[in-house]
Scaffold this motif. Structure first.
Motif, PDB file in Angstrom:
ATOM      1  N   LEU A   1      53.346  51.396 -58.675  1.00  0.00           N
ATOM      2  CA  LEU A   1      54.750  50.989 -58.719  1.00  0.00           C
ATOM      3  C   LEU A   1      55.502  51.062 -57.378  1.00  0.00           C
ATOM      4  O   LEU A   1      56.182  50.098 -57.009  1.00  0.00           O
ATOM      5  CB  LEU A   1      55.485  51.798 -59.794  1.00  0.00           C
ATOM      6  N   PRO A   2      55.429  52.167 -56.626  1.00  0.00           N
ATOM      7  CA  PRO A   2      56.256  52.263 -55.417  1.00  0.00           C
ATOM      8  C   PRO A   2      56.032  51.163 -54.380  1.00  0.00           C
ATOM      9  O   PRO A   2      56.922  50.892 -53.575  1.00  0.00           O
ATOM     10  CB  PRO A   2      55.877  53.643 -54.847  1.00  0.00           C
ATOM     11  N   ASP A   3      54.854  50.528 -54.391  1.00  0.00           N
ATOM     12  CA  ASP A   3      54.548  49.543 -53.356  1.00  0.00           C
ATOM     13  C   ASP A   3      54.850  48.099 -53.738  1.00  0.00           C
ATOM     14  O   ASP A   3      54.680  47.191 -52.921  1.00  0.00           O
ATOM     15  CB  ASP A   3      53.072  49.658 -52.954  1.00  0.00           C
ATOM     16  N   HIS A   4      55.283  47.868 -54.976  1.00  0.00           N
ATOM     17  CA  HIS A   4      55.594  46.514 -55.428  1.00  0.00           C
ATOM     18  C   HIS A   4      57.100  46.419 -55.697  1.00  0.00           C
ATOM     19  O   HIS A   4      57.601  46.996 -56.673  1.00  0.00           O
ATOM     20  CB  HIS A   4      54.829  46.181 -56.711  1.00  0.00           C
ATOM     21  N   PRO A   5      57.856  45.698 -54.869  1.00  0.00           N
ATOM     22  CA  PRO A   5      59.313  45.639 -55.035  1.00  0.00           C
ATOM     23  C   PRO A   5      59.770  45.210 -56.423  1.00  0.00           C
ATOM     24  O   PRO A   5      60.757  45.740 -56.947  1.00  0.00           O
ATOM     25  CB  PRO A   5      59.732  44.620 -53.971  1.00  0.00           C
ATOM     26  N   ASP A   6      59.064  44.249 -57.034  1.00  0.00           N
ATOM     27  CA  ASP A   6      59.485  43.778 -58.352  1.00  0.00           C
ATOM     28  C   ASP A   6      59.264  44.846 -59.419  1.00  0.00           C
ATOM     29  O   ASP A   6      60.160  45.150 -60.213  1.00  0.00           O
ATOM     30  CB  ASP A   6      58.748  42.478 -58.725  1.00  0.00           C
ATOM     31  N   ILE A   7      58.075  45.453 -59.424  1.00  0.00           N
ATOM     32  CA  ILE A   7      57.767  46.467 -60.426  1.00  0.00           C
ATOM     33  C   ILE A   7      58.671  47.684 -60.250  1.00  0.00           C
ATOM     34  O   ILE A   7      59.155  48.271 -61.228  1.00  0.00           O
ATOM     35  CB  ILE A   7      56.283  46.871 -60.334  1.00  0.00           C
ATOM     36  N   LYS A   8      58.903  48.058 -59.006  1.00  0.00           N
ATOM     37  CA  LYS A   8      59.786  49.192 -58.742  1.00  0.00           C
ATOM     38  C   LYS A   8      61.195  48.913 -59.264  1.00  0.00           C
ATOM     39  O   LYS A   8      61.853  49.786 -59.842  1.00  0.00           O
ATOM     40  CB  LYS A   8      59.831  49.480 -57.244  1.00  0.00           C
ATOM     41  N   TYR A   9      61.652  47.687 -59.094  1.00  0.00           N
ATOM     42  CA  TYR A   9      62.987  47.300 -59.574  1.00  0.00           C
ATOM     43  C   TYR A   9      63.062  47.417 -61.088  1.00  0.00           C
ATOM     44  O   TYR A   9      64.045  47.935 -61.648  1.00  0.00           O
ATOM     45  CB  TYR A   9      63.286  45.876 -59.118  1.00  0.00           C
ATOM     46  N   TRP A  10      62.018  46.962 -61.771  1.00  0.00           N
ATOM     47  CA  TRP A  10      62.004  47.051 -63.233  1.00  0.00           C
ATOM     48  C   TRP A  10      61.996  48.508 -63.677  1.00  0.00           C
ATOM     49  O   TRP A  10      62.621  48.861 -64.680  1.00  0.00           O
ATOM     50  CB  TRP A  10      60.788  46.321 -63.802  1.00  0.00           C
ATOM     51  N   GLY A  11      61.287  49.351 -62.935  1.00  0.00           N
ATOM     52  CA  GLY A  11      61.300  50.771 -63.256  1.00  0.00           C
ATOM     53  C   GLY A  11      62.692  51.358 -63.097  1.00  0.00           C
ATOM     54  O   GLY A  11      63.134  52.182 -63.906  1.00  0.00           O
ATOM     55  N   GLU A  12      63.416  50.910 -62.073  1.00  0.00           N
ATOM     56  CA  GLU A  12      64.777  51.384 -61.858  1.00  0.00           C
ATOM     57  C   GLU A  12      65.712  50.918 -62.973  1.00  0.00           C
ATOM     58  O   GLU A  12      66.715  51.574 -63.275  1.00  0.00           O
ATOM     59  CB  GLU A  12      65.284  50.889 -60.501  1.00  0.00           C
ATOM     60  N   LEU A  13      65.370  49.776 -63.583  1.00  0.00           N
ATOM     61  CA  LEU A  13      66.168  49.283 -64.710  1.00  0.00           C
ATOM     62  C   LEU A  13      65.854  50.053 -65.988  1.00  0.00           C
ATOM     63  O   LEU A  13      66.559  49.885 -66.990  1.00  0.00           O
ATOM     64  CB  LEU A  13      65.909  47.783 -64.926  1.00  0.00           C
ATOM     65  N   GLY A  14      64.808  50.856 -65.954  1.00  0.00           N
ATOM     66  CA  GLY A  14      64.501  51.690 -67.110  1.00  0.00           C
ATOM     67  C   GLY A  14      63.211  51.375 -67.841  1.00  0.00           C
ATOM     68  O   GLY A  14      62.872  52.064 -68.810  1.00  0.00           O
ATOM     69  N   LEU A  15      62.472  50.342 -67.417  1.00  0.00           N
ATOM     70  CA  LEU A  15      61.221  50.038 -68.101  1.00  0.00           C
ATOM     71  C   LEU A  15      60.240  51.197 -67.915  1.00  0.00           C
ATOM     72  O   LEU A  15      60.150  51.792 -66.834  1.00  0.00           O
ATOM     73  CB  LEU A  15      60.597  48.750 -67.552  1.00  0.00           C
ATOM     74  N   ASN A  16      59.509  51.491 -68.966  1.00  0.00           N
ATOM     75  CA  ASN A  16      58.531  52.576 -68.952  1.00  0.00           C
ATOM     76  C   ASN A  16      57.217  52.022 -68.387  1.00  0.00           C
ATOM     77  O   ASN A  16      56.377  51.506 -69.124  1.00  0.00           O
ATOM     78  CB  ASN A  16      58.340  53.108 -70.376  1.00  0.00           C
ATOM     79  N   ILE A  17      57.060  52.122 -67.064  1.00  0.00           N
ATOM     80  CA  ILE A  17      55.898  51.557 -66.389  1.00  0.00           C
ATOM     81  C   ILE A  17      54.790  52.595 -66.287  1.00  0.00           C
ATOM     82  O   ILE A  17      55.012  53.725 -65.835  1.00  0.00           O
ATOM     83  CB  ILE A  17      56.250  51.082 -64.965  1.00  0.00           C
ATOM     84  N   VAL A  18      53.595  52.218 -66.708  1.00  0.00           N
ATOM     85  CA  VAL A  18      52.411  53.073 -66.564  1.00  0.00           C
ATOM     86  C   VAL A  18      51.767  52.706 -65.231  1.00  0.00           C
ATOM     87  O   VAL A  18      51.396  51.549 -65.009  1.00  0.00           O
ATOM     88  CB  VAL A  18      51.411  52.833 -67.708  1.00  0.00           C
ATOM     89  N   TYR A  19      51.631  53.696 -64.340  1.00  0.00           N
ATOM     90  CA  TYR A  19      51.033  53.389 -63.037  1.00  0.00           C
ATOM     91  C   TYR A  19      50.338  54.621 -62.472  1.00  0.00           C
ATOM     92  O   TYR A  19      50.614  55.748 -62.889  1.00  0.00           O
ATOM     93  CB  TYR A  19      52.093  52.869 -62.065  1.00  0.00           C
ATOM     94  N   PRO A  20      49.416  54.429 -61.530  1.00  0.00           N
ATOM     95  CA  PRO A  20      48.654  55.548 -60.966  1.00  0.00           C
ATOM     96  C   PRO A  20      49.550  56.512 -60.202  1.00  0.00           C
ATOM     97  O   PRO A  20      50.628  56.150 -59.720  1.00  0.00           O
ATOM     98  CB  PRO A  20      47.671  54.848 -60.010  1.00  0.00           C
ATOM     99  N   SER A  21      49.082  57.764 -60.073  1.00  0.00           N
ATOM    100  CA  SER A  21      49.826  58.750 -59.290  1.00  0.00           C
ATOM    101  C   SER A  21      49.713  58.469 -57.801  1.00  0.00           C
ATOM    102  O   SER A  21      50.569  58.854 -57.011  1.00  0.00           O
ATOM    103  CB  SER A  21      49.304  60.157 -59.591  1.00  0.00           C
TER     104      SER A  21
END
Length: 354
Positions: free
Chosen positions: A243-263
């Protein structure tokens, strides 16, 4: 792309002339997303002189490179995703390189709304850049995004020196920065190239983007247990987005989506992904999986032949939807992406993962 993620976004996740106008209307290596994030210097443009396009033009790009030319560039060549973003802000490139034409002759989604019948092709796939044709267009400026620090996307390393001799270039950093900041940077560049930031299509797209983001945030709040994972695949491996390296996915996470991603990402990928063998494709579980939709990427029906993929909860539930990994960074582009994402998530069950 056919196999590819984003540095493979980068490398591909492993190309009737029109002058730039300020009109008011609107297989690379396997998986690797934009290559490692790099630091960026803020790009800015000096205001044109009173003589408009006849005045000196300056810009500092995200490499910290200062461009100064006697007049505002009129003939712009751009990597397909950059061309798509500029197009949405009102700039009309004369040439493109990178994915823009499908095998059937149709327009590749990566080039957005660009009219491929009215631009010259400098190359259509990873590693393809026709330097001679590029020079023949007599460009004033080249524009490309950057996933790897100081590296213009889709320009082959062996061609960099020759390309630099033809015309100045502008790089826009696409990793390590917020989604909205990247979109704004393209908007600022388009304005510096003569586009009207208050043109109706641009304003409408911004409003649509804001509305789509708000709707996605509301959905996320209503479905807090809906787990979403984003992947791309190659015949050898499954790539799970970090998540931290993809601007779009990170944005969705900030909107509250429950994103499953590696540590943490796989070190060899320079960020962006954790690379899993297909035998270990069940390491993460999600209710919904978004799959890289690029034309060069592994298709869902190909993934279906992998036993571990077929056993994933989201796969068995049929909750697989597209991820537009190389979407252009414009308000229109991401408004459409978020509207589609909301529609898909609304119909998805949040109890697939037990």
């Amino acid at each position: 792309m056919a196999t590819v993620p984003r540095r493979t976004l980068v490398a591909i996740g492993a190309a009737a002339l029109l002058g730039v106008s300020a009109c008011g209307g609107t297989a690379a290596p396997p998986a690797a997303a934009p290559a490692a994030p790099g630091s960026s210097a803020s790009g800015s443009a000096a205001a044109p002189s009173a003589s408009g396009a006849q005045g000196a033009w300056t810009w500092t790009d995200d490499r910290g490179k200062n461009i100064s030319v006697p007049r505002r560039p009129q003939r712009v060549v751009a990597q397909s995703a950059a061309a798509a973003a500029l197009w949405d802000f009102g700039v009309r490139p004369i040439g493109v390189f990178g994915p823009h034409r499908l095998k059937d002759g149709g327009r590749d989604p990566e080039v957005g709304e660009v009219d491929i019948a009215k631009v010259e092709s400098i190359g259509n796939v990873w590693g393809e850049f026709n330097v001679e044709k590029y020079a023949s267009l007599q460009p004033d400026l080249l524009v490309a995004g950057m996933y790897q620090k100081d590296t213009l996307w889709y320009i082959p390393e062996q061609s960099v020196a020759a390309v630099d001799q033809v015309a100045p270039s502008v790089g826009v950093q696409l990793s390590g920065k917020p989604l909205v900041d990247i979109i704004d940077k393209y908007g600022q560049l388009a304005t510096a190239l003569g586009a009207d930031p208050k043109a109706a299509p641009v304003v409408e797209a911004k409003n649509r983007f804001d509305a789509a983001g708000a709707a996605l945030k509301t959905l996320a709040a209503a479905k807090p247990d809906l787990k979403v994972m984003i992947v791309t695949g190659t015949p050898e491996s499954l790539y799970v987005a970090y998540l931290p390296d993809h601007p779009d996915i990170k944005y969705w996470g900030e909107l509250g989506l429950n994103i499953v991603y590696p540590s943490k990402p796989t070190e060899s990928e320079g960020g962006f992904w954790e690379v899993l063998s297909w035998e270990n494709a069940d390491k993460y579980q999600a209710d919904v999986i978004l799959v890289d939709a690029r034309s060069q990427s592994m298709k869902i029906d190909e993934m279906a032949k992998k036993p571990t993929w077929a056993k994933l909860p989201a796969v068995k539930a049929g909750q697989l939807y597209p991820w537009h990994a190389a979407e252009r960074y414009s308000y229109l582009g991401y408004a459409q992406v978020m509207e589609e994402l909301k529609t898909n998530l609304e119909k998805s069950r949040d109890d697939v993962v037990k």
